[in-house]
Design an enzyme around this catalytic site. Structure first.
Site, PDB file in Angstrom:
ATOM      1  N   GLY A  65      19.403 -40.897   9.181  1.00  0.00           N
ATOM      2  CA  GLY A  65      19.965 -42.025  10.028  1.00  0.00           C
ATOM      3  C   GLY A  65      19.419 -42.078  11.316  1.00  0.00           C
ATOM      4  O   GLY A  65      18.952 -41.236  11.821  1.00  0.00           O
TER       5      GLY A  65
ATOM      6  N   THR B 211      15.054 -36.956  16.584  1.00  0.00           N
ATOM      7  CA  THR B 211      14.645 -36.394  15.464  1.00  0.00           C
ATOM      8  C   THR B 211      15.259 -35.125  14.984  1.00  0.00           C
ATOM      9  O   THR B 211      15.109 -34.196  15.888  1.00  0.00           O
ATOM     10  CB  THR B 211      13.276 -36.565  15.123  1.00  0.00           C
ATOM     11  N   GLY B 212      15.610 -34.635  13.750  1.00  0.00           N
ATOM     12  CA  GLY B 212      15.831 -33.305  13.287  1.00  0.00           C
ATOM     13  C   GLY B 212      17.183 -33.096  13.749  1.00  0.00           C
ATOM     14  O   GLY B 212      17.385 -31.775  13.823  1.00  0.00           O
TER      15      GLY B 212
ATOM     16  N   GLU C  57      11.596 -42.944  12.984  1.00  0.00           N
ATOM     17  CA  GLU C  57      11.742 -44.590  12.663  1.00  0.00           C
ATOM     18  C   GLU C  57      11.900 -45.341  13.919  1.00  0.00           C
ATOM     19  O   GLU C  57      12.529 -46.742  13.691  1.00  0.00           O
ATOM     20  CB  GLU C  57      12.999 -44.733  11.568  1.00  0.00           C
TER      21      GLU C  57
ATOM     22  N   HIS D 111      20.975 -47.599  11.686  1.00  0.00           N
ATOM     23  CA  HIS D 111      20.131 -47.406  10.233  1.00  0.00           C
ATOM     24  C   HIS D 111      20.754 -46.208   9.672  1.00  0.00           C
ATOM     25  O   HIS D 111      21.028 -45.149  10.129  1.00  0.00           O
ATOM     26  CB  HIS D 111      18.677 -47.074  10.332  1.00  0.00           C
TER      27      HIS D 111
ATOM     28  N   HIS E 257      22.444 -44.737   5.333  1.00  0.00           N
ATOM     29  CA  HIS E 257      22.388 -44.690   3.795  1.00  0.00           C
ATOM     30  C   HIS E 257      23.676 -44.593   3.302  1.00  0.00           C
ATOM     31  O   HIS E 257      24.084 -43.773   2.563  1.00  0.00           O
ATOM     32  CB  HIS E 257      21.496 -43.188   3.503  1.00  0.00           C
TER      33      HIS E 257
ATOM     34  N   HIS F 188      15.786 -47.121   0.204  1.00  0.00           N
ATOM     35  CA  HIS F 188      15.927 -46.538   1.672  1.00  0.00           C
ATOM     36  C   HIS F 188      17.565 -46.594   2.400  1.00  0.00           C
ATOM     37  O   HIS F 188      17.803 -45.590   2.766  1.00  0.00           O
ATOM     38  CB  HIS F 188      15.020 -47.066   2.379  1.00  0.00           C
TER      39      HIS F 188
END
Length: 259
Positions: free
Chosen positions: A29, A45-46, A76, A95, A97, A158
């Site tokens: 996300g 990130t990460g 992203e 964003h 999932h 995705h």
């Protein structure tokens, strides 16, 4: 506008919500807020979105170059930046999932059934953007065609993307998409979907206008749903056998949530 530190805290709070609600796992996300004409606050990130702190949030320009922050921004971020370039009214992008909604995205089934007044008023319908490789421009380019008419889009294989006037507004739309997918799936399991009549749908659109709901909506641009349901599925229809397989697979993952 709120001060920058408060906005970073807001991103962390929404990160905790998407993590605690099972909308993401591990480091999945990404969340962003646009501040000013050329600056964005974005998740790194990460890092798990459930355990972020304000000092982890990264500030970038509209080209993705880091202005401040010790960590790297989400890979992203391109998707977020492209949304901001297409929509001046959007101040935040989320964003995630969400499992049931992502199940529909994997199965190639858009959330086009008119079944809940609240969803019809707030989002209308939720199309599926064609699959793209994460961190490339493929996803932004595939999402772009829907931004004139939608504030929420499923991403093929995705997840989902939502936009809003602020980060909470964008997040609430993610919640709405997931709940809609759960209700849709439950109705299918119980024997089928009974949609709200076109006449009553039009009345709900009138209510939306009276309420002055902000954001894009398919009713305001009169889109042809048959042309936007899913780039990888021309008809948007599935067979009974495919539906049975879908229900079987998704039920194993989400039945505990539906009880």
């Amino acid at each position: 506008m709120q001060n920058e530190f408060q906005l970073k805290k807001d991103i962390c709070e929404i990160g905790r919500r998407i993590y605690q609600n099972g909308f993401v796992a591990a480091n999945d996300g990404n969340i962003s807020i646009r501040i000013g004409e050329n600056e964005i606050l974005a998740t790194p990130t990460g890092v798990s979105k459930g355990f972020m702190t304000p000092d982890m949030i990264v500030k970038t320009d509209m080209d993705g170059n880091v202005i401040s922050g010790k960590l790297k921004p989400s890979s992203e971020l391109k998707m977020h930046i492209d949304v901001y370039k297409q929509r001046d009214d959007v101040k935040s992008v989320v964003h995630a999932h969400p499992p049931t909604a992502t199940g529909y995205a994997v199965a190639g089934i858009p959330l086009n059934d008119m079944i809940m007044p609240e969803v019809i008023i707030s989002l209308g319908t939720v199309p599926i953007a064609k699959y793209g490789t994460p961190s490339t421009m493929e996803i932004p380019e595939n999402v772009r065609k829907y931004l004139d008419c939608y504030d929420g889009v499923l991403l093929e294989n995705h997840g989902a993307l939502t936009v809003g006037t602020d980060v909470t507004n964008a997040y609430f739309k993610m919640e709405t998409i997931e709940l809609t997918a759960k209700i849709n799936l439950t109705a299918r399991q119980l024997g089928g979907i009974k949609e709200i009549s076109p006449e009553n749908v039009d009345r709900l659109y009138e209510i939306r206008d009276k309420l002055g709901v902000q954001g894009k909506h398919p009713a305001t641009c009169k889109v042809d749903l048959s042309q936007t349901e899913n780039d990888s599925n021309d008809s948007g229809e599935i067979s009974e056998a495919e539906l049975g397989e879908l229900v079987s697979e998704i039920t194993k993952k989400v039945i505990s949530e539906l009880e």
